[in-house]
Structures are given as C-alpha cells and as structure tokens.
Design a protein around this motif. Structure first.
Motif, PDB file in Angstrom:
ATOM      1  N   MET A   1       0.846  -1.166   0.000  1.00  0.00           N
ATOM      2  CA  MET A   1       0.000   0.000   0.000  1.00  0.00           C
ATOM      3  C   MET A   1       0.896   1.235   0.000  1.00  0.00           C
ATOM      4  O   MET A   1       1.821   1.344   0.790  1.00  0.00           O
ATOM      5  CB  MET A   1      -0.900  -0.011   1.246  1.00  0.00           C
ATOM      6  N   GLY A   2       0.598   2.162  -0.886  1.00  0.00           N
ATOM      7  CA  GLY A   2       1.401   3.369  -0.998  1.00  0.00           C
ATOM      8  C   GLY A   2       1.077   4.376   0.081  1.00  0.00           C
ATOM      9  O   GLY A   2       0.116   4.245   0.843  1.00  0.00           O
ATOM     10  N   ARG A   3       1.902   5.403   0.119  1.00  0.00           N
ATOM     11  CA  ARG A   3       1.745   6.434   1.145  1.00  0.00           C
ATOM     12  C   ARG A   3       0.430   7.193   0.975  1.00  0.00           C
ATOM     13  O   ARG A   3      -0.275   7.453   1.939  1.00  0.00           O
ATOM     14  CB  ARG A   3       2.922   7.400   1.068  1.00  0.00           C
ATOM     15  N   LYS A   4       0.100   7.551  -0.263  1.00  0.00           N
ATOM     16  CA  LYS A   4      -1.134   8.300  -0.499  1.00  0.00           C
ATOM     17  C   LYS A   4      -2.368   7.461  -0.173  1.00  0.00           C
ATOM     18  O   LYS A   4      -3.363   7.975   0.335  1.00  0.00           O
ATOM     19  CB  LYS A   4      -1.194   8.803  -1.930  1.00  0.00           C
TER      20      LYS A   4
ATOM     21  N   LYS B   1      -2.521   5.142   2.107  1.00  0.00           N
ATOM     22  CA  LYS B   1      -2.613   5.081   3.564  1.00  0.00           C
ATOM     23  C   LYS B   1      -3.228   6.365   4.116  1.00  0.00           C
ATOM     24  O   LYS B   1      -4.084   6.327   4.996  1.00  0.00           O
ATOM     25  CB  LYS B   1      -1.230   4.869   4.185  1.00  0.00           C
ATOM     26  N   LEU B   2      -2.778   7.520   3.581  1.00  0.00           N
ATOM     27  CA  LEU B   2      -3.330   8.783   4.032  1.00  0.00           C
ATOM     28  C   LEU B   2      -4.821   8.879   3.726  1.00  0.00           C
ATOM     29  O   LEU B   2      -5.612   9.364   4.533  1.00  0.00           O
ATOM     30  CB  LEU B   2      -2.587   9.952   3.378  1.00  0.00           C
ATOM     31  N   LYS B   3      -5.215   8.398   2.545  1.00  0.00           N
ATOM     32  CA  LYS B   3      -6.622   8.421   2.164  1.00  0.00           C
ATOM     33  C   LYS B   3      -7.448   7.546   3.109  1.00  0.00           C
ATOM     34  O   LYS B   3      -8.539   7.916   3.531  1.00  0.00           O
ATOM     35  CB  LYS B   3      -6.761   7.942   0.727  1.00  0.00           C
ATOM     36  N   LYS B   4      -6.901   6.397   3.457  1.00  0.00           N
ATOM     37  CA  LYS B   4      -7.596   5.481   4.359  1.00  0.00           C
ATOM     38  C   LYS B   4      -7.747   6.111   5.746  1.00  0.00           C
ATOM     39  O   LYS B   4      -8.811   6.015   6.375  1.00  0.00           O
ATOM     40  CB  LYS B   4      -6.814   4.173   4.444  1.00  0.00           C
ATOM     41  N   VAL B   5      -6.707   6.782   6.231  1.00  0.00           N
ATOM     42  CA  VAL B   5      -6.751   7.423   7.540  1.00  0.00           C
ATOM     43  C   VAL B   5      -7.772   8.549   7.536  1.00  0.00           C
ATOM     44  O   VAL B   5      -8.561   8.692   8.466  1.00  0.00           O
ATOM     45  CB  VAL B   5      -5.354   7.946   7.935  1.00  0.00           C
ATOM     46  N   ARG B   6      -7.774   9.367   6.478  1.00  0.00           N
ATOM     47  CA  ARG B   6      -8.734  10.472   6.396  1.00  0.00           C
ATOM     48  C   ARG B   6     -10.167   9.957   6.364  1.00  0.00           C
ATOM     49  O   ARG B   6     -11.053  10.531   6.989  1.00  0.00           O
ATOM     50  CB  ARG B   6      -8.468  11.307   5.154  1.00  0.00           C
ATOM     51  N   LYS B   7     -10.385   8.885   5.642  1.00  0.00           N
ATOM     52  CA  LYS B   7     -11.732   8.320   5.536  1.00  0.00           C
ATOM     53  C   LYS B   7     -12.198   7.782   6.884  1.00  0.00           C
ATOM     54  O   LYS B   7     -13.338   7.981   7.280  1.00  0.00           O
ATOM     55  CB  LYS B   7     -11.766   7.222   4.479  1.00  0.00           C
ATOM     56  N   SER B   8     -11.305   7.116   7.610  1.00  0.00           N
ATOM     57  CA  SER B   8     -11.694   6.575   8.912  1.00  0.00           C
ATOM     58  C   SER B   8     -11.938   7.695   9.915  1.00  0.00           C
ATOM     59  O   SER B   8     -12.821   7.593  10.761  1.00  0.00           O
ATOM     60  CB  SER B   8     -10.635   5.615   9.430  1.00  0.00           C
ATOM     61  N   GLN B   9     -11.182   8.798   9.836  1.00  0.00           N
ATOM     62  CA  GLN B   9     -11.407   9.929  10.726  1.00  0.00           C
ATOM     63  C   GLN B   9     -12.719  10.621  10.397  1.00  0.00           C
ATOM     64  O   GLN B   9     -13.430  11.062  11.292  1.00  0.00           O
ATOM     65  CB  GLN B   9     -10.257  10.930  10.634  1.00  0.00           C
TER      66      GLN B   9
END
Length: 57
Positions: free
Chosen positions: A1-4, A6-14
């Motif tokens: 999984m790429g960095r972007k 991971k960031l997208k997944k974190v933003r979605k969960s938040q």
C-alpha cells in the motif's frame, strides 16, 4: 500500500468517526466540570491597564 493510499484510508476513517455527533448535549458540560472548570463560577481576566508603560533600560 502506498503512502497516499494510507493517508486516504486514515482520512476516511477519521471522517467516519467525526460524523457521529454527541448524543448527550450535557456531556460537554460534564467534561468541563471533570477538568475543573465551572460554568456557574466564572473567573474573568483582570482588566488591562490603559496607560502605556515604557520599559526601563
């Protein structure tokens, strides 16, 4: 999984967790009282003096 990804997944969960509002409106007041603040006994800041004091050198 790429960095972007991971960031997208974190933003979605938040975003999912932040959309749920507090069910009890008094929870905010209880939280403040637990921290030591009281809405009934307000402590105001002292007034700022109007005269300008020059620093001593």
């Amino acid at each position: 999984m790429g960095r972007k990804a991971k960031l997208k997944k974190v933003r979605k969960s938040q975003a999912d967790s932040s959309n749920s509002p507090q069910t009890n409106p008094n929870q905010f007041v209880k939280n403040l009282e637990r921290q030591g603040y009281s809405l009934k006994n307000l402590e105001r800041a002292p007034d700022v003096p109007q005269k300008r004091v020059d620093p001593q050198v």
